[in-house]
Write a protein that holds these residues in place. Structure first.
Motif, mmCIF file in Angstrom:
data_model
loop_
_atom_site.group_PDB
_atom_site.id
_atom_site.type_symbol
_atom_site.label_atom_id
_atom_site.label_comp_id
_atom_site.label_asym_id
_atom_site.label_seq_id
_atom_site.Cartn_x
_atom_site.Cartn_y
_atom_site.Cartn_z
ATOM 1 N N TRP A 1 0.857 -1.186 0.000
ATOM 2 C CA TRP A 1 0.000 0.000 0.000
ATOM 3 C C TRP A 1 0.890 1.232 0.000
ATOM 4 N N TRP A 2 0.722 2.072 -1.005
ATOM 5 C CA TRP A 2 1.535 3.285 -1.102
ATOM 6 C C TRP A 2 3.024 2.952 -0.965
ATOM 7 N N ALA A 3 3.431 1.910 -1.706
ATOM 8 C CA ALA A 3 4.835 1.479 -1.797
ATOM 9 C C ALA A 3 5.403 0.979 -0.477
ATOM 10 N N SER A 4 4.547 0.620 0.461
ATOM 11 C CA SER A 4 5.035 0.158 1.761
ATOM 12 C C SER A 4 4.033 -0.791 2.402
ATOM 13 N N LEU A 5 4.351 -1.248 3.605
ATOM 14 C CA LEU A 5 3.457 -2.139 4.332
ATOM 15 C C LEU A 5 2.217 -1.387 4.805
ATOM 16 N N PRO A 6 1.057 -2.035 4.786
ATOM 17 C CA PRO A 6 -0.112 -1.434 5.428
ATOM 18 C C PRO A 6 0.179 -1.190 6.907
ATOM 19 N N GLN A 7 -0.344 -0.119 7.437
ATOM 20 C CA GLN A 7 -0.052 0.227 8.836
ATOM 21 C C GLN A 7 -0.468 -0.855 9.829
ATOM 22 N N PRO A 8 -1.552 -1.605 9.598
ATOM 23 C CA PRO A 8 -1.881 -2.687 10.540
ATOM 24 C C PRO A 8 -0.786 -3.753 10.636
ATOM 25 N N VAL A 9 -0.048 -3.951 9.559
ATOM 26 C CA VAL A 9 1.052 -4.917 9.607
ATOM 27 C C VAL A 9 2.159 -4.382 10.521
ATOM 28 N N SER B 1 8.680 -1.068 -0.458
ATOM 29 C CA SER B 1 9.656 -0.999 0.642
ATOM 30 C C SER B 1 9.363 -2.045 1.715
ATOM 31 N N ASN B 2 8.477 -2.994 1.403
ATOM 32 C CA ASN B 2 8.071 -3.973 2.412
ATOM 33 C C ASN B 2 9.251 -4.749 3.001
ATOM 34 N N LEU B 3 10.136 -5.227 2.148
ATOM 35 C CA LEU B 3 11.267 -6.014 2.651
ATOM 36 C C LEU B 3 12.168 -5.177 3.539
ATOM 37 N N THR B 4 12.409 -3.946 3.133
ATOM 38 C CA THR B 4 13.243 -3.053 3.937
ATOM 39 C C THR B 4 12.621 -2.827 5.306
ATOM 40 N N GLN B 5 11.310 -2.686 5.351
ATOM 41 C CA GLN B 5 10.638 -2.484 6.628
ATOM 42 C C GLN B 5 10.735 -3.711 7.514
ATOM 43 N N TYR B 6 10.595 -4.892 6.932
ATOM 44 C CA TYR B 6 10.765 -6.117 7.714
ATOM 45 C C TYR B 6 12.183 -6.192 8.288
ATOM 46 N N GLN B 7 13.159 -5.915 7.443
ATOM 47 C CA GLN B 7 14.561 -5.988 7.869
ATOM 48 C C GLN B 7 14.859 -4.987 8.966
ATOM 49 N N SER B 8 14.333 -3.789 8.827
ATOM 50 C CA SER B 8 14.576 -2.745 9.827
ATOM 51 C C SER B 8 13.953 -3.106 11.167
ATOM 52 N N ALA B 9 12.794 -3.755 11.117
ATOM 53 C CA ALA B 9 12.117 -4.132 12.357
ATOM 54 C C ALA B 9 12.859 -5.233 13.094
ATOM 55 N N PHE B 10 13.434 -6.176 12.339
ATOM 56 C CA PHE B 10 14.100 -7.329 12.954
ATOM 57 C C PHE B 10 15.418 -7.626 12.241
ATOM 58 N N PRO B 11 16.441 -6.814 12.474
ATOM 59 C CA PRO B 11 17.723 -6.992 11.776
ATOM 60 C C PRO B 11 18.433 -8.302 12.103
ATOM 61 N N ASP B 12 18.077 -8.932 13.217
ATOM 62 C CA ASP B 12 18.753 -10.169 13.610
ATOM 63 C C ASP B 12 17.994 -11.420 13.180
ATOM 64 N N ALA B 13 16.866 -11.250 12.513
ATOM 65 C CA ALA B 13 16.106 -12.411 12.048
ATOM 66 C C ALA B 13 16.782 -13.029 10.830
ATOM 67 N N ASP B 14 16.522 -14.305 10.621
ATOM 68 C CA ASP B 14 16.990 -14.987 9.414
ATOM 69 C C ASP B 14 15.891 -14.907 8.370
ATOM 70 N N PHE B 15 16.131 -14.154 7.304
ATOM 71 C CA PHE B 15 15.130 -13.984 6.257
ATOM 72 C C PHE B 15 15.422 -14.911 5.080
ATOM 73 N N LEU B 16 14.410 -15.621 4.632
ATOM 74 C CA LEU B 16 14.500 -16.360 3.386
ATOM 75 C C LEU B 16 13.863 -15.521 2.289
ATOM 76 N N GLU B 17 14.307 -15.755 1.054
ATOM 77 C CA GLU B 17 13.706 -15.026 -0.062
ATOM 78 C C GLU B 17 12.218 -15.308 -0.118
ATOM 79 N N GLY B 18 11.442 -14.247 -0.311
ATOM 80 C CA GLY B 18 10.004 -14.394 -0.293
ATOM 81 C C GLY B 18 9.393 -14.574 -1.670
ATOM 82 N N PHE B 19 8.078 -14.476 -1.701
ATOM 83 C CA PHE B 19 7.309 -14.667 -2.935
ATOM 84 C C PHE B 19 6.306 -13.541 -3.049
ATOM 85 N N THR B 20 6.313 -12.833 -4.176
ATOM 86 C CA THR B 20 5.328 -11.790 -4.413
ATOM 87 C C THR B 20 4.762 -11.936 -5.813
#
Length: 335
Positions: free
Chosen positions: A203-211, A238-257
């Motif tokens: 939404w508007w190039a980013s995550l919806p605020q409820p997320v 910017s969804n991936l960047t927002q996820y990364q910023s929220a949890f920089p120590d998480a292990d992220f796998l490549e997603g699907f969009t």
């Protein structure tokens, strides 16, 4: 923040006409299953059925043993595969828990019982497609079905307008003011999950605020996180960047969009195939049933012929493999 390239392919549990390759649990895993598992079969049952299929002499009386997993009136290699899958799925449920959390606009427009079909379809962005459901919901359901994941729908206390244009303007204001909408429910046991799939539209190039509210309320920093979602041409935004910023120590796998207007049928096929290729932390305990031809030729000479089950270790580009290989006595590699 650590990213892991997805490379491994986990095959389905279909019985193949030729030889069968089976992952075998470690001693520690065996102890876990036999001590605390809920499976009605044990590793000993696997060994008993294996010996029976290989016609090995045994003093054990298997009369009345419930080994006909396929209900076809006989014991065969397929029953062995199904028995192993039962045990390994039970093992998986004990050792790893998976959560799929997702946000869908169509589930956040309040009571739809009095709405027209067109209104609900508009909220799902499906008005110009033949889709029966939104693709975000569809992918979440596939994850739950394929992996036995628990499912959590992110829903707001104050529903959005069912008119998409009106909602879009409201969502833009939420983003501008960095609003965190209150949610109707929370995940009370987030610490129990090792793997979290999280799905959302752009939404508007980013995550919806409820997320963002969901991310604020749930610490995913020690978990494996896999994003999935839909868009209208912006990819991830910017969804991936927002996820990364929220949890920089998480292990992220490549997603699907995928584009929101992609047909449900295509999404079901493509997403299911992608999901089965994921190398999750639990994948080493997952069933792999492959043809013996999939084993690199330079390692095939290590396999004994004549209806034997042999331990095999070999290296491939995506890591070390450790398996038991069943080679039927009449196996012909040339076929």
């Amino acid at each position: 923040m650590k990213w892991k390239k997805v490379t491994a392919v986990i095959a389905g549990t279909a019985l193949l006409a030729s030889a069968i390759l089976l992952n075998f649990p470690s001693k520690k895993q065996i102890e876990t299953v036999t001590a605390a598992g809920n499976s009605k079969h044990t590793i000993e049952d696997v060994r008993n059925l294996q010996d029976f299929l290989l016609a090995k002499p045994t003093e054990k009386d298997l009369t009345g043993a419930d080994y006909d997993m396929n209900d076809d009136g006989r014991w065969n290699v397929f029953d062995l595969c199904l028995m192993k899958r039962e045990i390994l799925q039970d093992m998986q449920s004990q050792n790893s828990k998976i959560l799929v959390a997702y946000f869908a606009y169509s589930e956040n427009i309040g009571d739809t019982s009095g709405m027209s079909v067109d209104a609900v379809s508009s909220a799902s962005l499906n008005a110009h497609t033949d889709n029966a459901t939104g693709n975000t919901q569809l992918m979440a359901e596939i994850i739950a079905d394929e992996l036995g994941a628990d499912i959590f729908s992110i829903q707001v206390k104050e529903p959005y307008n069912s008119d998409y244009r009106t909602m879009a303007g409201f969502a833009r204001d939420e983003k501008t003011n960095d609003v965190r909408p209150a949610l109707t429910a929370k995940v009370d046991n987030i610490d129990e999950y090792d793997v979290v799939f999280i799905g959302a539209p752009v939404w508007w190039a980013s995550l919806p605020q409820p997320v963002l509210t969901f991310l604020d309320e749930n610490d995913l920093s020690s978990k494996t996180v896999i994003p999935f979602g839909i868009h209208l041409g912006s990819g991830w935004g910017s969804n991936l960047t927002q996820y990364q910023s929220a949890f920089p120590d998480a292990d992220f796998l490549e997603g699907f969009t995928v584009s929101a207007d992609t047909s449900n049928e295509k999404v079901r096929t493509d997403f299911t195939n992608w999901l089965r290729e994921l190398e999750l932390p639990i994948s080493k305990e997952s069933e792999r049933v492959l043809s013996i031809k999939d084993i690199p030729s330079e390692y095939k000479q290590k396999i004994q012929n004549g209806g034997e089950i042999t331990e095999l270790k070999y290296e491939t580009s995506d890591g070390s493999k450790h398996a038991l290989v069943y080679t039927p006595a009449n196996y012909d590699e040339s076929k």
